[in-house]
Design a protein around this motif. Structure first.
Motif, PDB file in Angstrom:
ATOM      1  N   LYS A 157      41.063  42.349  35.143  1.00  0.00           N
ATOM      2  CA  LYS A 157      40.721  43.765  35.188  1.00  0.00           C
ATOM      3  C   LYS A 157      39.911  44.038  36.452  1.00  0.00           C
ATOM      4  O   LYS A 157      38.965  43.317  36.754  1.00  0.00           O
ATOM      5  CB  LYS A 157      39.913  44.174  33.947  1.00  0.00           C
ATOM      6  N   LEU A 158      40.300  45.071  37.197  1.00  0.00           N
ATOM      7  CA  LEU A 158      39.618  45.409  38.438  1.00  0.00           C
ATOM      8  C   LEU A 158      39.249  46.887  38.458  1.00  0.00           C
ATOM      9  O   LEU A 158      40.057  47.752  38.093  1.00  0.00           O
ATOM     10  CB  LEU A 158      40.511  45.114  39.647  1.00  0.00           C
ATOM     11  N   THR A 159      38.045  47.160  38.896  1.00  0.00           N
ATOM     12  CA  THR A 159      37.635  48.532  39.172  1.00  0.00           C
ATOM     13  C   THR A 159      37.563  48.673  40.686  1.00  0.00           C
ATOM     14  O   THR A 159      36.845  47.929  41.365  1.00  0.00           O
ATOM     15  CB  THR A 159      36.268  48.846  38.544  1.00  0.00           C
ATOM     16  N   ILE A 160      38.334  49.607  41.209  1.00  0.00           N
ATOM     17  CA  ILE A 160      38.513  49.760  42.657  1.00  0.00           C
ATOM     18  C   ILE A 160      37.979  51.112  43.106  1.00  0.00           C
ATOM     19  O   ILE A 160      38.264  52.143  42.489  1.00  0.00           O
ATOM     20  CB  ILE A 160      39.999  49.637  43.039  1.00  0.00           C
ATOM     21  N   THR A 218      45.954  53.767  46.746  1.00  0.00           N
ATOM     22  CA  THR A 218      46.020  53.774  45.284  1.00  0.00           C
ATOM     23  C   THR A 218      47.445  53.523  44.794  1.00  0.00           C
ATOM     24  O   THR A 218      47.690  52.670  43.929  1.00  0.00           O
ATOM     25  CB  THR A 218      45.500  55.110  44.739  1.00  0.00           C
ATOM     26  N   PHE A 219      48.405  54.256  45.351  1.00  0.00           N
ATOM     27  CA  PHE A 219      49.784  54.123  44.888  1.00  0.00           C
ATOM     28  C   PHE A 219      50.384  52.772  45.291  1.00  0.00           C
ATOM     29  O   PHE A 219      51.191  52.195  44.552  1.00  0.00           O
ATOM     30  CB  PHE A 219      50.629  55.280  45.413  1.00  0.00           C
ATOM     31  N   ALA A 220      49.984  52.247  46.459  1.00  0.00           N
ATOM     32  CA  ALA A 220      50.455  50.921  46.869  1.00  0.00           C
ATOM     33  C   ALA A 220      49.913  49.843  45.938  1.00  0.00           C
ATOM     34  O   ALA A 220      50.574  48.824  45.697  1.00  0.00           O
ATOM     35  CB  ALA A 220      50.043  50.633  48.311  1.00  0.00           C
ATOM     36  N   THR A 221      48.717  50.069  45.399  1.00  0.00           N
ATOM     37  CA  THR A 221      48.150  49.138  44.425  1.00  0.00           C
ATOM     38  C   THR A 221      49.017  49.087  43.176  1.00  0.00           C
ATOM     39  O   THR A 221      49.353  47.999  42.668  1.00  0.00           O
ATOM     40  CB  THR A 221      46.716  49.563  44.054  1.00  0.00           C
ATOM     41  N   ASN A 244      49.688  41.532  35.202  1.00  0.00           N
ATOM     42  CA  ASN A 244      49.108  42.128  33.998  1.00  0.00           C
ATOM     43  C   ASN A 244      47.736  42.752  34.260  1.00  0.00           C
ATOM     44  O   ASN A 244      47.101  43.244  33.327  1.00  0.00           O
ATOM     45  CB  ASN A 244      48.978  41.056  32.905  1.00  0.00           C
ATOM     46  N   THR A 245      47.325  42.717  35.495  1.00  0.00           N
ATOM     47  CA  THR A 245      46.000  43.212  35.859  1.00  0.00           C
ATOM     48  C   THR A 245      45.846  44.691  35.505  1.00  0.00           C
ATOM     49  O   THR A 245      46.677  45.520  35.862  1.00  0.00           O
ATOM     50  CB  THR A 245      45.758  43.047  37.369  1.00  0.00           C
ATOM     51  N   LYS A 246      44.768  44.995  34.800  1.00  0.00           N
ATOM     52  CA  LYS A 246      44.427  46.385  34.533  1.00  0.00           C
ATOM     53  C   LYS A 246      43.541  46.895  35.668  1.00  0.00           C
ATOM     54  O   LYS A 246      42.645  46.182  36.123  1.00  0.00           O
ATOM     55  CB  LYS A 246      43.696  46.520  33.197  1.00  0.00           C
ATOM     56  N   VAL A 247      43.811  48.108  36.124  1.00  0.00           N
ATOM     57  CA  VAL A 247      43.013  48.644  37.223  1.00  0.00           C
ATOM     58  C   VAL A 247      42.505  50.040  36.891  1.00  0.00           C
ATOM     59  O   VAL A 247      43.202  50.858  36.288  1.00  0.00           O
ATOM     60  CB  VAL A 247      43.796  48.688  38.557  1.00  0.00           C
ATOM     61  N   HIS A 248      41.271  50.264  37.279  1.00  0.00           N
ATOM     62  CA  HIS A 248      40.645  51.580  37.214  1.00  0.00           C
ATOM     63  C   HIS A 248      40.276  51.935  38.643  1.00  0.00           C
ATOM     64  O   HIS A 248      39.468  51.242  39.270  1.00  0.00           O
ATOM     65  CB  HIS A 248      39.407  51.540  36.324  1.00  0.00           C
ATOM     66  N   GLU A 295      46.018  58.220  33.246  1.00  0.00           N
ATOM     67  CA  GLU A 295      45.625  57.057  32.465  1.00  0.00           C
ATOM     68  C   GLU A 295      46.755  56.636  31.538  1.00  0.00           C
ATOM     69  O   GLU A 295      47.392  57.466  30.895  1.00  0.00           O
ATOM     70  CB  GLU A 295      44.369  57.344  31.645  1.00  0.00           C
ATOM     71  N   ASP A 296      47.003  55.322  31.525  1.00  0.00           N
ATOM     72  CA  ASP A 296      47.881  54.728  30.532  1.00  0.00           C
ATOM     73  C   ASP A 296      47.252  53.394  30.114  1.00  0.00           C
ATOM     74  O   ASP A 296      46.074  53.150  30.386  1.00  0.00           O
ATOM     75  CB  ASP A 296      49.321  54.576  31.052  1.00  0.00           C
ATOM     76  N   ALA A 297      48.020  52.522  29.488  1.00  0.00           N
ATOM     77  CA  ALA A 297      47.451  51.273  28.971  1.00  0.00           C
ATOM     78  C   ALA A 297      46.981  50.333  30.083  1.00  0.00           C
ATOM     79  O   ALA A 297      46.090  49.497  29.862  1.00  0.00           O
ATOM     80  CB  ALA A 297      48.477  50.565  28.088  1.00  0.00           C
ATOM     81  N   GLN A 298      47.563  50.466  31.283  1.00  0.00           N
ATOM     82  CA  GLN A 298      47.227  49.536  32.372  1.00  0.00           C
ATOM     83  C   GLN A 298      46.475  50.195  33.530  1.00  0.00           C
ATOM     84  O   GLN A 298      45.643  49.553  34.173  1.00  0.00           O
ATOM     85  CB  GLN A 298      48.503  48.883  32.918  1.00  0.00           C
ATOM     86  N   PHE A 299      46.762  51.463  33.781  1.00  0.00           N
ATOM     87  CA  PHE A 299      46.207  52.123  34.962  1.00  0.00           C
ATOM     88  C   PHE A 299      45.349  53.331  34.597  1.00  0.00           C
ATOM     89  O   PHE A 299      45.694  54.098  33.696  1.00  0.00           O
ATOM     90  CB  PHE A 299      47.333  52.604  35.884  1.00  0.00           C
ATOM     91  N   LYS A 300      44.264  53.489  35.336  1.00  0.00           N
ATOM     92  CA  LYS A 300      43.436  54.679  35.225  1.00  0.00           C
ATOM     93  C   LYS A 300      43.043  55.112  36.634  1.00  0.00           C
ATOM     94  O   LYS A 300      42.530  54.301  37.415  1.00  0.00           O
ATOM     95  CB  LYS A 300      42.178  54.409  34.389  1.00  0.00           C
TER      96      LYS A 300
END
Length: 255
Positions: free
Chosen positions: A59-62, A73-76, A86-90, A130-135
């Motif tokens: 999990k990463l907060t960027i 952001t979109f390239a991420t 499976n990395t979750k990102v905020h 926001e969804d299960a993986q991206f915020k």
């Protein structure tokens, strides 16, 4: 006197990698290097080094400074989907130009972003997704005001504001001090700037400084709060001895 109309005076520019960016008449420079290319620059200078160095985190907060056309952001998201991570990102991203963000659902993004078009549309409409993986959260207004108010701890900073010449207050010692206060103990920062003044501002806030090199790309900078083993380390104390007149940028020089 400041001309409010300058915010809407932007020209579409084709980059050498075939992607499009905009030229800002307000800041007198393009949003991306037209030589490196908008998508190529985002991936090589920010996304790839960040996910390589943080591959051990699920999990990463960027903090994406600043949102602009949203390429970083979109390239991420594109990178995560392409490699089935499976990395979750905020992602939190300050941006003063609301009109630009609102227009992104009609911007000519590369085909690589086709799979995330619904996300781009949602961000353009709601300044949020926001969804299960991206915020994704867009923080409208002055970054010097919005960033210190962030409550989350940041793992990665994409330091990608307009250049120090044209937007100096997002490159000063005090700015990096505010950013540093948000960081996790092993946070990293990626930036296209290789200027001594910028590296000194980061170093004076506790960051180790490294050179980042990528194929078909000018070298850039990675700063880290922990020593890194696989990047070319820059001894800033030695740099200071060799260049005793070098100074970090300070708010008092520009306010």
């Amino acid at each position: 006197m400041y001309d409010e109309n300058l915010r809407t005076q932007k020209e579409l520019v084709l980059c050498k990698d075939g992607t499009h960016t905009l030229y800002s008449k307000e800041f007198e420079e393009p949003y991306h290097s037209t030589k490196d290319g908008a998508l190529h620059e985002s991936l090589e200078k920010h996304v790839k080094p960040a996910f390589t160095l943080k591959s051990y985190k699920d999990k990463l907060t960027i903090l994406d400074i600043c949102f602009g056309l949203g390429y970083n952001t979109f390239a991420t998201l594109y990178y995560i989907k392409k490699y089935k991570l499976n990395t979750k990102v905020h992602i939190l991203s300050p941006e003063f130009d609301e009109g630009l963000v609102r227009s992104l659902d009609t911007f000519d993004f590369p085909s690589e972003f086709d799979a995330i078009k619904p996300i781009i549309k949602a961000v353009s409409k709601d300044l949020y997704y926001e969804d299960a993986q991206f915020k994704i959260e867009i923080l409208l207004g002055d970054a010097r005001v919005s960033v210190p108010k962030i409550k989350e701890k940041i793992d990665v900073i994409y330091q990608d504001a307009f250049s120090p010449v044209h937007n100096p207050l997002l490159w000063t010692y005090e700015w990096f001090k505010d950013v540093r206060a948000l960081c996790t103990e092993d946070a990293i920062l990626t930036t296209y700037s290789t200027a001594a003044a910028i590296r000194l501002g980061l170093y004076e806030n506790g960051f180790y400084i490294f050179v980042h090199r990528a194929q078909m790309m000018r070298y850039s900078t990675v700063a880290s709060l922990k020593m890194l083993e696989d990047l070319e380390y820059i001894d800033m104390e030695l740099k200071k001895i060799r260049n005793p007149t070098a100074r970090s940028m300070r708010d008092t020089m520009y306010r």
